[in-house]
Design an enzyme around this catalytic site. Structure first.
Site, PDB file in Angstrom:
ATOM      1  CE  LYS A  95      31.030 156.419  55.528  1.00  0.00           C
ATOM      2  NZ  LYS A  95      30.737 155.149  54.808  1.00  0.00           N
ATOM      3  CD  GLU A 147      40.564 155.709  67.769  1.00  0.00           C
ATOM      4  OE1 GLU A 147      40.901 154.526  67.955  1.00  0.00           O
ATOM      5  OE2 GLU A 147      39.472 156.053  67.246  1.00  0.00           O
ATOM      6  N   GLY A 181      35.790 153.432  54.173  1.00  0.00           N
ATOM      7  CA  GLY A 181      36.852 154.253  54.729  1.00  0.00           C
ATOM      8  C   GLY A 181      38.178 154.117  54.013  1.00  0.00           C
ATOM      9  NE  ARG A 182      39.140 147.791  53.849  1.00  0.00           N
ATOM     10  CZ  ARG A 182      38.096 147.619  54.637  1.00  0.00           C
ATOM     11  NH1 ARG A 182      37.815 148.505  55.588  1.00  0.00           N
ATOM     12  NH2 ARG A 182      37.295 146.566  54.497  1.00  0.00           N
ATOM     13  CD  GLU A 237      40.072 148.445  58.427  1.00  0.00           C
ATOM     14  OE1 GLU A 237      40.588 148.698  59.541  1.00  0.00           O
ATOM     15  OE2 GLU A 237      39.549 149.312  57.708  1.00  0.00           O
ATOM     16  CG  HIS A 284      71.711 149.415  54.706  1.00  0.00           C
ATOM     17  ND1 HIS A 284      73.055 149.088  54.669  1.00  0.00           N
ATOM     18  CD2 HIS A 284      71.452 150.031  53.523  1.00  0.00           C
ATOM     19  CE1 HIS A 284      73.584 149.513  53.545  1.00  0.00           C
ATOM     20  NE2 HIS A 284      72.625 150.086  52.821  1.00  0.00           N
ATOM     21  CE  LYS A 287      37.033 151.630  65.838  1.00  0.00           C
ATOM     22  NZ  LYS A 287      36.250 152.211  64.702  1.00  0.00           N
TER      23      LYS A 287
END
Length: 550
Positions: free
Chosen positions: A215, A221, A276-277, A362, A393, A511
């Site tokens: 954005k 990253e 964002g999410r 979040e 398993h 951050k």
């Protein structure tokens, strides 16, 4: 929705909360298998199941009665769930800490939808954005938008992190049968170079398009990976002045994208009200549209909208997102369940648990109410899981016989994506058997003497709750409905817990601190004693020593 009252909100002081506490004690010793052994068990299934937007939810294997649902619904009403839902629909600033609307619902709404509290037409913005995305996607898919050397695009690389990665990655992987056989999808998120190093050898620079999703176009990253890709293109022989032909940006920081070398008509913007999410429905989903095609992307939006309408219109007691949320409240706040396991019985939903981790934790991993006061009740559970039957398993032993109560959401697809019917029947049999075993309990070997220690170890208490979601087929439309279902569930729980699910201040501190640490890893001369705590300083020195040896 602004908080105007100076009276502290106390969820645990509400009458419905008090009644639920008493009710929890009343049914503490009751076992679900007794409810299913009674003549009315079929009625129980009918009462505690419903369909919406192509999904079927059986929530009968929960430690609930009709009274439980009545009390939980009353709690939702006391917490103004309906009013807050309507406020979100109308474009009110329900993201109170940032004074923003949260209108992901607008991204999949019909063109004539109105959001009356916003100064500009949201529908016009969404329509224009989708039109640009469709035009670009068609051009890439039919070869009229080639790379700089004129070669047709064969590889799409999505660079983003968090919501800019998890949603597109999940949807593209889940809906692979609907994807273009002429395109290969790649996703790079982590700042760790492993994903990048493994991806580059698979690419043909002349036939690769990179979608950079950020954005602000400053996400550390994402931009580090983007700059590395830009350098790689040049090293692969793409002229530097033509590199921009291999990049598009999904960002609201146009100037930064232009400075990177991306042309203006290759920058796709979206509203500040897109979190964002909650953003895969926006231009953040450009990679999805490129891979699946505009028609399938539209079907994804339509499925989400169908769930939106159900959430908006259905009464609380027959509302799928609300019921999932209330059942989650029941276990989190009255049974002290610390976690929720997501068990999709299809490898196609491999990325659903990590997607839901961000969506839920979040959003609702908060310890402060929207009025700034500390919460006095538990909020988000830990979300975890993996596809069945692999999970059986790995961790199902703990689900059946562990000391913690772990509710489970089983998710099964009735029609397989691939024609291996024998495999699929065994898969479904395992899914249904696991939820049954969790509920019933019992012994796996009746030949062992009842009083022996071995017999005790082979017994299952049962009475362990689960929901089962059935999807008729994993299509784009059903995928959209499934995602929207969990979005609204998280919103309802946030409303009851009196927290804001649309911010994420806890992500920012780490951050910020990293910016002060990185220079010292380059040169210890930049490490000032006392700037960091002793442990962090020691770690920096060890890491810097190792880095300087390489």
């Amino acid at each position: 929705m602004a908080i105007t009252s100076s009276t502290p909100f106390r969820l645990d002081h509400l009458p419905a909360w008090h009644e639920l506490s008493i009710h929890r004690t009343e049914i503490a010793t009751q076992h679900m298998r007794d409810w299913f052994s009674s003549p009315s068990s079929q009625s129980r299934v009918e009462r505690f199941s419903l369909s919406a937007a192509g999904l079927y939810l059986d929530y009968s294997k929960n430690r609930i009665t009709d009274k439980t649902i009545t009390l939980l619904a009353q709690l939702a009403r006391d917490c103004d769930v309906v009013a807050r839902r309507d406020a979100m629909w109308h474009g009110a600033p329900v993201n109170t800490s940032e004074n923003r609307a949260a209108l992901h619902i607008a991204l999949r709404a019909p063109d004539d939808s109105a959001f009356r509290y916003l100064p500009n037409s949201v529908s016009d913005m969404v329509r224009s954005s989708l039109a640009r995305m469709r035009k670009f996607a068609y051009a890439v898919r039919d070869g009229t938008w080639p790379g700089a050397i004129g070669k047709r695009i064969r590889h799409i690389v999505n660079i983003g992190i968090g919501g800019s990665d998890l949603g597109p990655r999940m949807v593209c992987d889940a809906l692979t049968p609907f994807g273009s056989p002429q395109l290969t999808m790649h996703f790079i998120a982590n700042i760790d170079a492993t994903e990048l190093a493994r991806t580059l050898p698979q690419l043909d620079a002349e036939a690769t398009l990179v979608v950079v999703c950020s954005k602000t176009f400053t996400t550390m990253e994402t931009m580090t990976n983007a700059h590395t890709l830009r350098t790689w293109f040049i090293e692969q022989g793409i002229p530097e002045q033509e590199v921009g032909q291999h990049f598009v940006a999904v960002s609201n920081h146009v100037d930064a994208a232009l400075a990177f070398g991306i042309t203006r008509n290759h920058v796709f913007e979206f509203g500040e009200w897109v979190g964002g999410r909650y953003s895969l429905w926006s231009p953040i989903g450009l990679s999805i549209m490129l891979y699946l095609g505009p028609e399938h992307f539209d079907a994804l939006l339509a499925g989400a909208h169908a769930m939106d309408q159900h959430f908006h219109d259905a009464p609380l007691e027959a509302n799928m997102p609300v019921l999932l949320a209330l059942i989650g409240i029941w276990y989190r706040n009255f049974f002290d369940a610390q976690t929720l396991s997501i068990a999709p019985y299809t490898d196609a939903l491999l990325h659903l648990p990590p997607y839901l981790q961000q969506l839920d934790m979040e959003s609702n991993g908060k310890s402060m109410q929207i009025d700034g006061r500390p919460v006095a009740w538990q909020t988000a559970p830990v979300i975890w899981g993996q596809p069945g039957s692999n999970g059986q398993h790995a961790y199902f032993q703990m689900l059946h016989q562990g000391t913690s109560l772990v509710p489970v959401d089983f998710i099964a697809v009735l029609t397989p994506q691939y024609p291996y019917d024998t495999h699929h029947r065994k898969l479904l049999a395992n899914c249904f058997a696991q939820s049954q075993a969790l509920m019933l309990g019992g012994s796996i070997d009746t030949s062992v003497q009842a009083k022996s220690s071995l017999a005790a170890q082979r017994c299952f208490e049962g009475n362990r709750p689960s929901n089962t979601l059935l999807i008729d087929a994993l299509t784009p439309e059903r995928m959209g409905a499934l995602i929207a279902l969990y979005e609204h569930k998280v919103f309802v729980q946030a409303t009851i817990w009196h927290i804001n699910p649309f911010d994420q201040w806890g992500v920012e501190l780490g951050k910020t601190l990293s910016f002060a640490i990185e220079p010292a890893l380059v040169s210890l001369d930049l490490l000032t004693h006392g700037t960091h705590d002793a442990s962090t300083e020691s770690l920096i020195r060890r890491a810097a020593a190792a880095l300087n040896q390489t």
